[in-house]
Design an enzyme around this catalytic site. Structure first.
Site, short mmCIF file in Angstrom:
data_model
loop_
_atom_site.label_atom_id
_atom_site.label_comp_id
_atom_site.label_asym_id
_atom_site.label_seq_id
_atom_site.Cartn_x
_atom_site.Cartn_y
_atom_site.Cartn_z
N LYS A 256 0.75 -1.20 0.07
CA LYS A 256 0.06 -0.08 -0.17
C LYS A 256 0.86 1.27 -0.07
O LYS A 256 1.67 1.35 0.76
CB LYS A 256 -0.75 -0.05 1.34
CG LYS A 256 -1.73 1.16 1.48
CD LYS A 256 -2.54 1.18 2.45
CE LYS A 256 -3.30 2.71 2.95
NZ LYS A 256 -4.19 2.42 4.20
N ASP A 261 -2.62 10.20 3.60
CA ASP A 261 -4.02 9.98 3.96
C ASP A 261 -4.79 10.97 4.61
O ASP A 261 -4.72 10.72 5.91
CB ASP A 261 -4.18 8.37 4.67
CG ASP A 261 -5.38 7.83 4.48
OD1 ASP A 261 -6.53 8.76 4.03
OD2 ASP A 261 -5.89 7.06 5.25
N LYS A 268 -10.37 12.95 7.99
CA LYS A 268 -9.87 12.73 9.49
C LYS A 268 -9.93 13.75 10.46
O LYS A 268 -9.47 14.89 9.72
CB LYS A 268 -8.36 12.01 9.13
CG LYS A 268 -8.36 10.38 8.54
CD LYS A 268 -7.10 10.08 8.80
CE LYS A 268 -6.78 8.69 8.16
NZ LYS A 268 -7.50 7.60 8.84
N ASP A 279 1.48 6.08 5.74
CA ASP A 279 0.52 5.00 5.12
C ASP A 279 1.16 4.54 3.95
O ASP A 279 0.25 3.72 3.49
CB ASP A 279 -0.90 6.12 4.95
CG ASP A 279 -2.15 4.82 5.15
OD1 ASP A 279 -1.95 4.10 5.57
OD2 ASP A 279 -3.17 5.51 4.36
N GLU A 340 -9.39 3.86 1.93
CA GLU A 340 -8.95 4.07 0.67
C GLU A 340 -7.86 2.98 0.36
O GLU A 340 -7.53 2.49 -1.00
CB GLU A 340 -8.20 5.43 0.26
CG GLU A 340 -6.80 5.61 0.89
CD GLU A 340 -6.67 5.29 2.49
OE1 GLU A 340 -7.80 5.26 3.22
OE2 GLU A 340 -5.57 5.08 2.82
N ARG A 342 -7.82 -0.10 0.85
CA ARG A 342 -8.28 -1.57 -0.04
C ARG A 342 -8.61 -1.18 -1.46
O ARG A 342 -8.62 -2.04 -2.46
CB ARG A 342 -9.40 -2.09 0.80
CG ARG A 342 -10.76 -0.98 0.98
CD ARG A 342 -11.64 -1.36 2.05
NE ARG A 342 -10.95 -1.12 3.54
CZ ARG A 342 -11.78 -1.14 4.65
NH1 ARG A 342 -13.03 -1.68 4.72
NH2 ARG A 342 -11.23 -0.96 5.79
N1 BES Z 1 -4.53 4.28 6.85
C1 BES Z 1 -5.51 3.99 7.48
C2 BES Z 1 -5.58 3.12 8.75
C3 BES Z 1 -4.52 3.51 9.80
C4 BES Z 1 -5.21 3.89 10.92
C5 BES Z 1 -3.29 3.28 9.73
C6 BES Z 1 -4.35 4.28 12.07
C7 BES Z 1 -2.54 3.47 10.98
C8 BES Z 1 -3.11 4.00 12.15
C9 BES Z 1 -6.72 3.58 6.54
O1 BES Z 1 -6.71 4.11 5.53
C10 BES Z 1 -7.87 4.11 7.29
O2 BES Z 1 -8.23 5.04 7.26
N2 BES Z 1 -8.89 2.97 7.84
C11 BES Z 1 -10.09 3.40 8.28
C12 BES Z 1 -11.04 2.28 7.68
C13 BES Z 1 -12.60 2.69 8.07
C14 BES Z 1 -12.81 4.02 7.66
C15 BES Z 1 -13.24 1.83 7.75
C16 BES Z 1 -9.90 3.14 9.87
O3 BES Z 1 -9.17 2.37 10.18
O4 BES Z 1 -10.40 3.85 10.77
ZN ZN Z 2 -4.97 4.77 4.62
MN MN Z 3 -7.70 6.09 5.31
#
Ligand code: BES
Ligand code: ZN
Ligand code: MN
Length: 508
Positions: A256, A261, A268, A279, A340, A342
């Site tokens: 990835k 992000d 966020k 990320d 994003e 996935r």
């Molecule tokens: N890059 C994040 C996941 C992440 C979160 C990595 C904290 C490291 C620390 C990913 O893109 C994301 O935002 N995932 C969301 C998914 C949700 C919207 C279903 C998440 O984990 O909150």
């Molecule tokens: Zn992410």
């Molecule tokens: Mn994300």
């Protein structure tokens, strides 16, 4: 970092004039007649030093010892994880001193795993991020920096191979840490592409970098949807390492590569958003693995795929509820633009099919839910193939870079159902790491597949904030376990090969 392996006994170490010496002492130490032995014996006798892992005693100008700076480090029974802990403490103790060269000397005979752990730990502890620091921290301006580590063991013959493997791994880990640490404006998709291209200088490594037009032509609608909110052009990086015959099916690694992000329109919150520069740690781990492959030259084929882009909110950004068509033809309802990872991975997984891989492993900082489930100790592992899962778990244990398998029951996929597309990109908070994996699994039916969620393990927060270089160790260990005998050293059939079983490729 310049690493060297040296045959070294305590008596020789005592007479050596080097800038700094760290002596690793295991349980059951029996002193010889040299000055270092005397120092260790006295320290143990007084109780000021113990052989417990992590115990440390610094001394300066010890009697009869040529080197001024001596650090004694306890390594308990000499197990790899204890050696790692001790070396980390030893190097930390020397940080801030003007020492540029360190000799690590094992007081007793050790096994290959201990030598490997010491080498990797020294590289890890000595790494300092400097790329965007000011002039004062630049070694060219006199900032001290550890640049040389000698590993001394009583018997180098046993340790040579493990040492060389560890040196290659350390270079890969360092590259991964470096790229993951760089801020979003110094690690754009274009710059990641250039970093990958630079790796093509290594033996047997090739690189091709695709741009927005190629990505559109391939029909990567999910990847494009994420990239469309950013002014930075997307890149799709294809790395190849050819260490075996063409007919040998490759292992494909997919990293990835979200270089920042923000969450997109599903923005966020501001606190700690800066951490989303990490990320692209999955992508960085793929770069690190290729760096090491170029050095270690194992007999296998590996493909590295990196979908790289930013996830930004702007007038052209994808919106919640938008439906896009992935390269596989499956339509996706993007309910949350912050899921994003996935979306970029699913198109890379479809792209992987063309290599007819023996296994595909994706590596991603995918979900906050995985951080909650496993913390920073073990990466989350998902797999459709038990042999592959077992090989990855074993590699993680061996490399001290562990992972833990989580389930893929079909019932978890219920959460991804929607009335408006083949699949939704989110399934709510319960089991969030698993529903993300279930989403990816839909695009990974053509090969044995594993997914590593490294959201909790790829970087550390707090005062030691920074990238860890994980899971480069796990991945490399797995790949080296899969490799056939090295071309130069290959036993050509016959008795020895039949007996040791090395003539045959071990597959998992
Ligand atoms: N890059 C994040 C996941 C992440 C979160 C990595 C904290 C490291 C620390 C990913 O893109 C994301 O935002 N995932 C969301 C998914 C949700 C919207 C279903 C998440 O984990 O909150
Ligand atoms: Zn992410
Ligand atoms: Mn994300």
């Amino acid at each position: 970092m310049d690493f060297q392996l040296k045959s070294l006994r305590l008596a020789e170490a005592a007479a050596m004039s080097v800038p700094a010496l760290a002596v690793l002492v295991a349980d059951g130490f029996e002193p010889g007649n040299d000055a270092l032995s005397a120092l260790i014996g006295r320290a143990l006798g007084s109780g000021d030093f113990k052989t417990d892992a992590g115990a440390l005693l610094s001394s300066y100008g010890a009697q009869g010892v040529a080197v001024d700076r001596v650090v004694l480090l306890g390594i308990g029974d000499g197990a790899a994880h204890r050696v790692r802990k001790a070396v980390a403490a030893g190097v930390a103790a020397l940080k801030g001193s003007p020492t540029q060269s360190l000799t690590l000397c094992f007081a007793q005979p050790v096994d290959a795993a201990a030598v490997c752990a010491a080498t990797l730990a020294a590289g890890d502890a000595a790494y300092v991020y400097r790329t965007t620091k000011g002039k004062r921290d630049n070694p060219k301006n006199g900032a001290p920096r550890l640049t040389e580590v000698q590993i001394g063991v009583p018997n180098t013959a046993l340790a040579r191979e493990a040492f060389q493997r560890a040196v290659g791994m350390a270079a890969g880990v360092e590259l991964a840490r470096e790229w993951a640490n760089r801020p979003g404006n110094h690690a754009t998709p274009t710059q990641l592409g250039q970093a990958a291209q630079a790796l093509a200088k290594l033996p047997a490594v090739r690189c091709e970098v695709l741009g927005p037009r190629d990505i559109a032509k391939l029909g990567m609608g999910a990847f494009q949807a994420v990239a469309q909110g950013s002014r930075q052009e997307a890149r799709f990086i294809v790395l190849r390492y050819d260490g075996a015959a063409k007919s040998d099916a490759p292992v494909v690694l997919v990293g990835k590569g979200i270089t920042f992000d923000t969450g997109g329109i599903s923005l966020k919150p501001a606190p700690e958003m800066d951490e989303m520069k990490f990320d692209m740690s999955g992508a960085a781990s793929v770069l690190g693995v290729f760096r090491a492959l170029g050095e270690l030259k194992p007999a296998l084929n590996v493909v590295g795929l990196i979908p790289a882009c930013e996830n930004m909110p702007d007038g052209g950004a994808v919106k919640p509820g938008d439906v896009v068509t992935s390269m596989s033809g499956q339509t996706i309802e993007i309910l949350n633009t912050d899921a994003e990872g996935r979306l970029v991975l699913c198109d890379a997984l479809t792209y992987a099919e063309r290599f007819k891989p023996r296994a595909v492993i994706d590596i991603a900082t995918l979900t906050g839910a995985c951080v909650i489930a496993l913390g920073g100790v073990r990466s989350g592992l998902f797999a459709t193939d038990d042999t592959l899962a077992q090989a990855l778990v074993a590699a993680g244990e061996q490399a001290l870079d562990p992972c833990w398998r989580l389930p893929l029951d079909e019932d978890y996929a219920e959460a991804l159902k929607t009335n408006f597309a083949d699949v939704a990109n989110v399934g709510g908070r319960p089991g969030g790491a698993i529903t993300a994996a279930k989403f990816l699994q839909r695009f990974a039916s053509a090969f044995p597949w594993a997914h590593l969620d490294i959201a909790g393990t790829a970087w550390k927060g707090g005062s030691a904030k920074g990238a860890t270089g994980r899971p480069v160790g796990l991945l490399l260990q797995y790949l080296l376990d899969q490799a056939g005998p090295a071309p130069g050293r290959a036993p050509k059939g016959g008795k020895a090969a039949a007996k040791s079983g090395q003539g045959k490729r071990k597959r998992a």
